[in-house]
Write a protein that holds these residues in place. Structure first.
Motif, mmCIF file in Angstrom:
data_model
loop_
_atom_site.group_PDB
_atom_site.id
_atom_site.type_symbol
_atom_site.label_atom_id
_atom_site.label_comp_id
_atom_site.label_asym_id
_atom_site.label_seq_id
_atom_site.Cartn_x
_atom_site.Cartn_y
_atom_site.Cartn_z
ATOM 1 N N ARG A 1 0.828 -1.204 0.000
ATOM 2 C CA ARG A 1 0.000 0.000 0.000
ATOM 3 C C ARG A 1 0.864 1.257 0.000
ATOM 4 N NH1 ARG A 1 -3.901 1.501 4.899
ATOM 5 N NH2 ARG A 1 -1.869 1.977 5.756
ATOM 6 N N GLU A 2 1.936 1.254 0.782
ATOM 7 C CA GLU A 2 2.831 2.411 0.825
ATOM 8 C C GLU A 2 3.491 2.625 -0.538
ATOM 9 O OE1 GLU A 2 6.708 3.922 3.333
ATOM 10 O OE2 GLU A 2 5.314 2.527 4.273
ATOM 11 N N GLU A 3 3.884 1.539 -1.186
ATOM 12 C CA GLU A 3 4.480 1.637 -2.518
ATOM 13 C C GLU A 3 3.479 2.241 -3.512
ATOM 14 O OE1 GLU A 3 5.740 -1.518 -5.931
ATOM 15 O OE2 GLU A 3 6.380 -1.974 -3.877
ATOM 16 N N GLN A 4 2.223 1.820 -3.419
ATOM 17 C CA GLN A 4 1.191 2.362 -4.306
ATOM 18 C C GLN A 4 0.962 3.849 -4.053
ATOM 19 O OE1 GLN A 4 -0.132 0.575 -6.848
ATOM 20 N NE2 GLN A 4 1.337 -0.956 -6.155
ATOM 21 N N LEU A 5 0.971 4.251 -2.797
ATOM 22 C CA LEU A 5 0.791 5.668 -2.464
ATOM 23 C C LEU A 5 1.935 6.509 -3.020
ATOM 24 C CD1 LEU A 5 -0.529 5.421 1.202
ATOM 25 C CD2 LEU A 5 -1.814 6.121 -0.821
ATOM 26 N N LYS A 6 3.172 5.991 -2.929
ATOM 27 C CA LYS A 6 4.320 6.712 -3.471
ATOM 28 C C LYS A 6 4.204 6.863 -4.984
ATOM 29 C CE LYS A 6 7.705 5.488 0.068
ATOM 30 N NZ LYS A 6 8.924 4.714 0.349
ATOM 31 N N LYS A 7 3.785 5.790 -5.659
ATOM 32 C CA LYS A 7 3.618 5.858 -7.109
ATOM 33 C C LYS A 7 2.561 6.880 -7.482
ATOM 34 C CE LYS A 7 4.932 1.138 -8.309
ATOM 35 N NZ LYS A 7 4.428 -0.147 -8.840
ATOM 36 N N ASN A 8 1.476 6.920 -6.745
ATOM 37 C CA ASN A 8 0.404 7.873 -7.039
ATOM 38 C C ASN A 8 0.857 9.314 -6.805
ATOM 39 O OD1 ASN A 8 -1.356 5.869 -7.768
ATOM 40 N ND2 ASN A 8 -2.340 5.758 -5.772
ATOM 41 N N LYS A 9 1.649 9.532 -5.762
ATOM 42 C CA LYS A 9 2.161 10.885 -5.490
ATOM 43 C C LYS A 9 3.106 11.333 -6.607
ATOM 44 C CE LYS A 9 1.748 10.983 -0.484
ATOM 45 N NZ LYS A 9 2.470 11.037 0.795
ATOM 46 N N GLU A 10 3.978 10.415 -7.048
ATOM 47 C CA GLU A 10 4.906 10.751 -8.131
ATOM 48 C C GLU A 10 4.142 11.044 -9.419
ATOM 49 O OE1 GLU A 10 7.710 7.570 -8.495
ATOM 50 O OE2 GLU A 10 8.566 7.931 -6.510
ATOM 51 N N ALA A 11 3.126 10.269 -9.690
ATOM 52 C CA ALA A 11 2.335 10.471 -10.903
ATOM 53 C C ALA A 11 1.601 11.807 -10.843
ATOM 54 C CB ALA A 11 1.340 9.337 -11.080
#
Length: 55
Positions: free
Chosen positions: A38-48
């Protein structure tokens, strides 16, 4: 009639044993793996979202 009662008792004992194994046995779901995902997904969404704001 005794056979029905005896077999019902055996089933109850078997279900209790399965329940005890389930409660004290192996964990089938490790939440730490989920939290890391979940943390990895949140980081990807923030970068996007940062990339889309710059564009």
């Amino acid at each position: 009639m005794w056979r029905i009662w005896k077999s019902t008792g055996d089933i109850g004992a078997l279900l209790m044993e399965i329940d005890e194994k389930w409660q004290s046995g192996h964990k089938y779901l490790d939440m730490m793996e989920y939290f890391a995902w979940r943390e990895e997904q949140l980081k990807k969404n923030k970068e996007a979202s940062k990339i889309s704001q710059i564009s």
